[in-house]
Motif scaffolding. Structure first.
Motif, short mmCIF file in Angstrom:
data_model
loop_
_atom_site.label_atom_id
_atom_site.label_comp_id
_atom_site.label_asym_id
_atom_site.label_seq_id
_atom_site.Cartn_x
_atom_site.Cartn_y
_atom_site.Cartn_z
N THR A 5 -34.67 11.02 -7.62
CA THR A 5 -33.69 11.87 -6.91
C THR A 5 -32.65 13.23 -7.28
N ALA A 6 -32.42 14.40 -7.31
CA ALA A 6 -31.28 15.08 -8.16
C ALA A 6 -29.91 14.83 -8.13
N LEU A 7 -29.45 14.38 -9.37
CA LEU A 7 -28.46 13.85 -8.85
C LEU A 7 -27.28 14.83 -9.00
N HIS A 8 -27.85 15.56 -10.60
CA HIS A 8 -26.54 17.11 -10.23
C HIS A 8 -27.83 17.71 -11.35
N THR A 9 -27.11 19.44 -11.07
CA THR A 9 -28.00 20.29 -11.54
C THR A 9 -26.79 20.62 -12.28
N GLU A 10 -26.73 21.49 -13.34
CA GLU A 10 -26.41 22.22 -14.63
C GLU A 10 -26.91 23.83 -14.40
N TYR A 11 -26.24 24.71 -14.34
CA TYR A 11 -26.97 26.20 -14.56
C TYR A 11 -25.67 26.28 -15.22
N LEU A 12 -26.75 27.06 -16.64
CA LEU A 12 -26.67 27.06 -17.71
C LEU A 12 -27.00 28.34 -17.80
N ARG A 13 -27.65 29.24 -16.94
CA ARG A 13 -28.34 31.13 -16.47
C ARG A 13 -28.78 30.14 -15.41
N PRO A 14 -28.67 31.73 -14.78
CA PRO A 14 -29.69 31.16 -13.77
C PRO A 14 -31.06 31.22 -13.57
N SER A 15 -31.74 31.45 -14.68
CA SER A 15 -33.11 30.45 -14.59
C SER A 15 -33.12 29.18 -15.41
N ARG A 16 -32.11 28.36 -15.76
CA ARG A 16 -31.85 27.65 -16.60
C ARG A 16 -31.06 27.03 -16.77
N THR A 17 -31.24 25.15 -16.54
CA THR A 17 -30.99 24.30 -15.79
C THR A 17 -31.09 23.42 -16.25
N ILE A 18 -30.30 22.16 -16.51
CA ILE A 18 -30.44 21.05 -16.76
C ILE A 18 -29.75 20.16 -15.41
N GLU A 19 -30.91 19.32 -15.37
CA GLU A 19 -31.31 18.04 -13.70
C GLU A 19 -31.19 17.32 -14.71
N THR A 20 -29.95 15.91 -13.66
CA THR A 20 -29.77 15.14 -13.87
C THR A 20 -30.50 14.41 -13.05
N VAL A 21 -31.80 13.23 -13.11
CA VAL A 21 -32.05 12.53 -12.27
C VAL A 21 -32.65 11.38 -12.19
N LEU A 22 -32.27 10.34 -11.10
CA LEU A 22 -32.74 8.96 -11.20
C LEU A 22 -33.56 8.89 -10.24
N VAL A 23 -35.21 7.82 -11.67
CA VAL A 23 -36.46 7.62 -11.19
C VAL A 23 -35.99 6.06 -10.68
N SER A 24 -36.64 5.67 -9.43
CA SER A 24 -36.29 4.24 -9.38
C SER A 24 -37.86 3.78 -8.43
N ASN A 25 -37.92 2.30 -8.85
CA ASN A 25 -38.87 2.29 -8.18
C ASN A 25 -38.24 1.05 -7.41
N GLU A 26 -39.42 -0.10 -6.97
CA GLU A 26 -38.01 -1.40 -6.25
C GLU A 26 -37.98 -1.72 -6.71
N LYS A 27 -37.61 -2.55 -7.88
CA LYS A 27 -36.82 -3.30 -8.90
C LYS A 27 -35.73 -2.20 -9.92
N LEU A 28 -35.88 -1.43 -10.59
CA LEU A 28 -35.57 -0.69 -11.49
C LEU A 28 -35.44 0.42 -11.20
N SER A 29 -34.09 1.22 -12.70
CA SER A 29 -34.59 2.68 -12.17
C SER A 29 -33.74 2.97 -13.53
N GLN A 30 -34.15 4.62 -13.29
CA GLN A 30 -33.21 4.75 -15.20
C GLN A 30 -32.88 6.69 -14.28
N VAL A 31 -32.29 6.96 -15.41
CA VAL A 31 -31.75 8.08 -15.82
C VAL A 31 -32.57 9.37 -16.66
#
Length: 80
Positions: A5-31
Motif C-alpha cells: 500500500t502506498a502510504l505517501h508520495t512526495e513529488y520532487l519534480r512532476p516526473s520524479r517521486t519518492i513513494e513510501t510503501v508498506l509491504v505486509s503479509n499475514e504476520k509481518l510488515s516493512q516500509v
C-alpha cells in the motif's frame, strides 16, 4: 504473497517521486522507500537513511528495477 500500500508520495519534480510503501503479509510488515525516476528507473531503499545517502552520492539503492511491473513483482514476493 505480500500486499503493498502506498502510504505517501512526495513529488520532487512532476516526473520524479519518492513513494513510501508498506509491504505486509499475514504476520509481518516493512516500509520501503521507492525513488521513481521518470517511470524508467525504480530504486528501492529499505530505510530512510539510505535514501538520503543516495541523493548525497554516498550510497546505492538496495534494489533497482526498470519497469513498474518488475517492481510490483518484487514487492509482491519480497521476504519480510
Amino acid at each position: 504473497m505480500n500486499t503493498f500500500t502506498a502510504l505517501h508520495t512526495e513529488y520532487l519534480r512532476p516526473s520524479r517521486t519518492i513513494e513510501t510503501v508498506l509491504v505486509s503479509n499475514e504476520k509481518l510488515s516493512q516500509v520501503f522507500f521507492i525513488y521513481n525516476y521518470e517511470g524508467n528507473s525504480f530504486r528501492v531503499f529499505k530505510n530512510h537513511l539510505d535514501l538520503i545517502l543516495f541523493f548525497q552520492d554516498k550510497a546505492e539503492s538496495d534494489f533497482e528495477f526498470g519497469t513498474e511491473t518488475a517492481l510490483d513483482g518484487f514487492l509482491g514476493g519480497v521476504v519480510i
